[in-house]
Design an enzyme around this catalytic site. Sequence first.
Site, short mmCIF file in Angstrom:
data_model
loop_
_atom_site.label_atom_id
_atom_site.label_comp_id
_atom_site.label_asym_id
_atom_site.label_seq_id
_atom_site.Cartn_x
_atom_site.Cartn_y
_atom_site.Cartn_z
CB THR A 111 0.99 -3.43 10.01
OG1 THR A 111 -0.24 -4.10 9.76
CG2 THR A 111 1.96 -3.71 8.88
NE ARG A 171 -2.48 -3.21 -3.92
CZ ARG A 171 -2.42 -3.36 -2.61
NH1 ARG A 171 -2.23 -2.33 -1.82
NH2 ARG A 171 -2.55 -4.56 -2.07
N GLY A 186 0.78 -1.25 0.00
CA GLY A 186 0.00 0.00 0.00
C GLY A 186 0.80 1.28 0.00
CG PHE A 220 -12.12 -0.60 3.80
CD1 PHE A 220 -11.17 -1.26 4.56
CD2 PHE A 220 -12.06 -0.70 2.42
CE1 PHE A 220 -10.17 -2.02 3.95
CE2 PHE A 220 -11.07 -1.45 1.80
CZ PHE A 220 -10.13 -2.11 2.57
CG ASP A 245 -7.36 -0.15 10.89
OD1 ASP A 245 -8.14 0.76 11.17
OD2 ASP A 245 -7.71 -1.34 10.82
CB THR A 246 -5.06 -2.29 14.85
OG1 THR A 246 -4.12 -3.00 14.03
CG2 THR A 246 -6.47 -2.67 14.48
N GLY A 247 -2.49 -0.43 14.14
CA GLY A 247 -1.08 -0.22 14.46
C GLY A 247 -0.31 -1.52 14.65
CG ASP A 292 -1.10 1.90 3.05
OD1 ASP A 292 -0.58 1.58 4.15
OD2 ASP A 292 -1.79 1.10 2.39
P1 IMP Z 1 -3.13 -2.27 11.02
O1 IMP Z 1 -2.09 -3.33 11.23
O2 IMP Z 1 -4.44 -2.59 11.65
O3 IMP Z 1 -2.64 -0.88 11.40
O4 IMP Z 1 -3.48 -2.28 9.50
C1 IMP Z 1 -2.66 -1.72 8.60
C2 IMP Z 1 -2.81 -2.33 7.23
O5 IMP Z 1 -4.16 -2.75 6.95
C3 IMP Z 1 -2.50 -1.24 6.24
O6 IMP Z 1 -1.13 -1.20 5.91
C4 IMP Z 1 -3.40 -1.59 5.08
O7 IMP Z 1 -2.76 -2.52 4.23
C5 IMP Z 1 -4.59 -2.25 5.72
N1 IMP Z 1 -5.70 -1.29 5.94
C6 IMP Z 1 -6.12 -0.76 7.10
N2 IMP Z 1 -7.17 0.07 6.93
C7 IMP Z 1 -7.39 0.07 5.60
C8 IMP Z 1 -8.36 0.75 4.77
O8 IMP Z 1 -9.22 1.52 5.20
N3 IMP Z 1 -8.28 0.49 3.42
C9 IMP Z 1 -7.35 -0.35 2.88
N4 IMP Z 1 -6.44 -1.01 3.61
C10 IMP Z 1 -6.47 -0.80 4.96
MG MG Z 2 -3.95 -3.93 2.24
#
Ligand code: IMP
Ligand code: MG
Length: 191
Positions: A118, A176, A55, A163, A114-116, A111
């Site tokens: 990753t 994308r 992303g 989303f 979200d939860t953090g 990009d």
């Molecule tokens: P996290 O680990 O929950 O912070 O999620 C992060 C990853 O989930 C991002 O790098 C995206 O690939 C994917 N993601 C989270 N929210 C979205 C969204 O609203 N649209 C598309 N991908 C998302």
């Molecule tokens: Mg993704």
Amino acid sequence: MTAQHTHSSLVRLHDKTFTLLYSRKDIAEQVQQLGKRIDQDYAGKDLLLLSVLKGGYIFTSDLSRTLDTPHTVEFIRASSYGSSMPSSGHVVMQDLPFTSLEGKHVLITEDIVDTGLTLSKIIESLQSLHPASIEVATLLIKPAMYMGDVQIKYVGFSIDPLFVVGYGLDYGELGRNLSDIYVVVSDEAEE
Ligand code: IMP
Ligand code: MG
């Protein structure tokens, strides 16, 4: 919106409909602003942009080109495994291409946070490589979802926990390539 915008403000991907959230102009302005701050903060430092695939590829590319600070660019791949919608909590990290980051000031370019989960996983992996510093630049963050303890220094847009697609972000690998960012409007086919 003005009449110059010839692109449609509604996009259909798989089973969902998305509507325009941030135009390419909004995005370009935000990226410029972030670039300015990064140039100020990293002047004279050995800067490495670490782009999180997939992303982050478009954001990294645009951000990189706004910077006057000489820098290198590397890519890592991290994906939330097993789901097209975030966040499964299972983060798969594909091999870090580094043996050492000593002396490097690493700026992770994401990009969206979200939860953090990753991000935490990435930062944890990087710490063992002893960079001079680690900071994060993300185009988007969903503050209501964020569970991490790392403070994110560079944020383009803070958004509601909805989303979004476009500008590198996908829904089921589509979207994308959209130059603008769109938010989901219809969840009618959600399981
Ligand atoms: P996290 O680990 O929950 O912070 O999620 C992060 C990853 O989930 C991002 O790098 C995206 O690939 C994917 N993601 C989270 N929210 C979205 C969204 O609203 N649209 C598309 N991908 C998302
Ligand atoms: Mg993704």
